[in-house]
Write an enzyme that holds these catalytic residues in place. Structure first.
Site, PDB file in Angstrom:
ATOM      1  N   ARG A   1      11.695  -0.150  -7.279  1.00 30.27           N
ATOM      2  CA  ARG A   1      11.672  -0.654  -5.919  1.00 30.27           C
ATOM      3  C   ARG A   1      12.619   0.203  -5.077  1.00 30.27           C
ATOM      4  NH1 ARG A   1      14.136  -6.245  -3.435  1.00 30.27           N
ATOM      5  NH2 ARG A   1      13.112  -6.053  -1.402  1.00 30.27           N
ATOM      6  N   HIS A   2      12.312   0.339  -3.809  1.00 25.35           N
ATOM      7  CA  HIS A   2      13.230   1.051  -2.912  1.00 25.35           C
ATOM      8  C   HIS A   2      14.619   0.407  -2.951  1.00 25.35           C
ATOM      9  CE1 HIS A   2      13.097  -2.318  -0.131  1.00 25.35           C
ATOM     10  NE2 HIS A   2      11.777  -2.316  -0.267  1.00 25.35           N
TER      11      HIS A   2
END
Length: 426
Positions: free
Chosen positions: A52-53
């Protein structure tokens, strides 16, 4: 209560990665390179990793809600008297930076690049050109990839590189954008998460809202306003290491908010509806395609990618977890079972914080009397091995793994998402 007491992994998907992990954890070099399986030594030959970012600024809708609430409270003399910081408070999150990766998010992914580089250095060393990088069109995933690459090359080469060129891969990583059935029946359906709605306007949230109202000197406060205060506390504390908004909350309130957001993710991204995980078909089937391709090339002495490393969103990773059967509570999360679900597996603060990661490692085992080489897999969530539902252990033989997840290997995205339904009816 001091603000340090609030820097804990209880903010659902808004939790910074290293609030739940030890950033100074000792990581042994190549500690995940070899495993023992059935009295054989097996070495990793490929890592399929999705992250995930990193920690980001609030989205535009939340920034606007923050500004609006701040203006309302600043206009009330009694509130100002109780919380003088509001007199000079201005929203520190510019609308132009909505959803963008923050400095904290860059630091998270630089650290993760270094950590993965150390854990799998033998796999990566000399093969940095044989790594595929994928991102979505969003700035926060592309910036996360760049920071991860800097950390990885810093560990393996002794200097950070910045020349990574990831492929924008929305078809695999933003499958939720084009799944007609999901968009219609879940994402845009206000009745798709009734348990979340019931809890949002239920007794626990009403009690918190009234408690905050009492602190502010107001008669009432609604659930949305209480959530906005919670978001302000979370984002300011993460980005600036300080937030006076947290003084309006109590530590026990964080558990209630966390369950509220877990209910939303459970019903709109997780086990609540079968289409939630079914729509992850493009990503999951591609994982098996890549693993099979690596095995075929390894057997024939042909070069292959030692890793696929991709960067996406919570909306990507939660359906993938669900498709693989991870964090599946025996009793569904509901509005009326908060107290009995305090030990739940589906806890987004822990499983999908900012910079969360899900990896599948493919290992080739040493030669044996069996004429066919043995391959095994491991799953990693946030850098740690987890039990794989396919075999009930942390190491599964690949044949068994693929057979168990046959519905992911051979899924049909258009059929799952009813993307051809309109055409078929005409």
């Amino acid at each position: 209560m001091g603000r340090n007491d609030f820097r804990i992994p209880l903010y659902s998907t808004k939790t910074p990665y290293f609030w739940g992990k030890d950033i100074d954890e000792f990581i042994g070099e190549d500690e995940e390179i070899w495993v023992d399986y059935d009295n054989k030594e097996c070495q990793i030959i490929h890592l399929n990793l999705i992250l995930r970012h990193g920690s980001r600024s609030p989205t535009l809708s939340w920034i606007k809600q923050m500004t609006a609430l701040g203006n309302i409270l600043k206009s009330n003399p009694e509130v100002i008297e109780r919380f003088p910081f509001l007199n000079s408070w201005e929203n520190p999150f510019p609308e132009t930076q909505a959803g963008h990766l923050s400095d904290l998010g860059e630091d998270e992914h630089f650290s993760l690049g270094r950590r993965f580089g150390r854990r799998f250095s033998l796999l990566f060393t000399g093969d940095l050109e044989n790594i595929f990088y994928g991102v979505t069109y969003k700035q926060r995933t592309q910036a996360s990839c760049a920071s991860f690459y800097e950390g990885l090359t810093d560990t393996l080469d002794g200097e950070s590189r910045k020349n990574v060129k990831p492929a924008i891969n929305d078809k695999l990583l933003r499958f939720f954008d084009t799944c007609s059935k999901y968009i219609k029946s879940v994402e845009n359906n206000k009745t798709a998460a009734p348990e979340h709605t019931s809890f949002k306007y239920g007794a626990e949230m009403q009690r918190i809202a009234q408690k905050i109202a009492d602190k502010l000197g107001l008669k009432t406060l609604n659930s949305e306003e209480a959530q906005t205060i919670h978001h302000l506390c979370a984002f300011e504390l993460a980005m600036f290491d300080k937030s006076d908004w947290c003084d309006m909350l109590e530590k026990e309130d964080l558990f209630i908010f966390e369950y509220l957001y877990d209910l939303k993710q459970y019903w709109k991204r997780g086990y609540g509806h079968s289409v939630n995980w079914g729509m992850s078909c493009p990503f999951n089937s591609n994982v098996f395609k890549q693993l099979n391709d690596v095995i075929h090339k390894a057997r024939n002495g042909v070069d292959y990618n030692v890793a696929d490393i991709q960067f996406a969103h919570a909306e990507t990773i939660i359906p993938i977890y669900t498709a693989f059967g991870l964090f599946n509570d025996s009793i569904p999360l509901k509005a009326d079972n908060y107290k009995s679900q305090k030990e739940r597996l589906f806890r987004t603060s822990k499983i999908v914080p900012m910079s969360a990661s899900f990896g599948i490692g493919l290992y080739q085992c040493e030669a044996s009397e069996d004429p066919e080489e043995v391959y095994v897999v491991r799953m990693f969530v946030n850098e740690k091995p987890v039990v794989i539902p396919a075999c009930g252990q942390e190491i599964c033989e690949y044949k068994q793994f693929m057979k168990y997840y046959d519905d992911l290997v051979n899924c049909n995205y258009a059929e799952i998402c009813e993307n051809n339904k309109l055409h078929d009816e005409l």
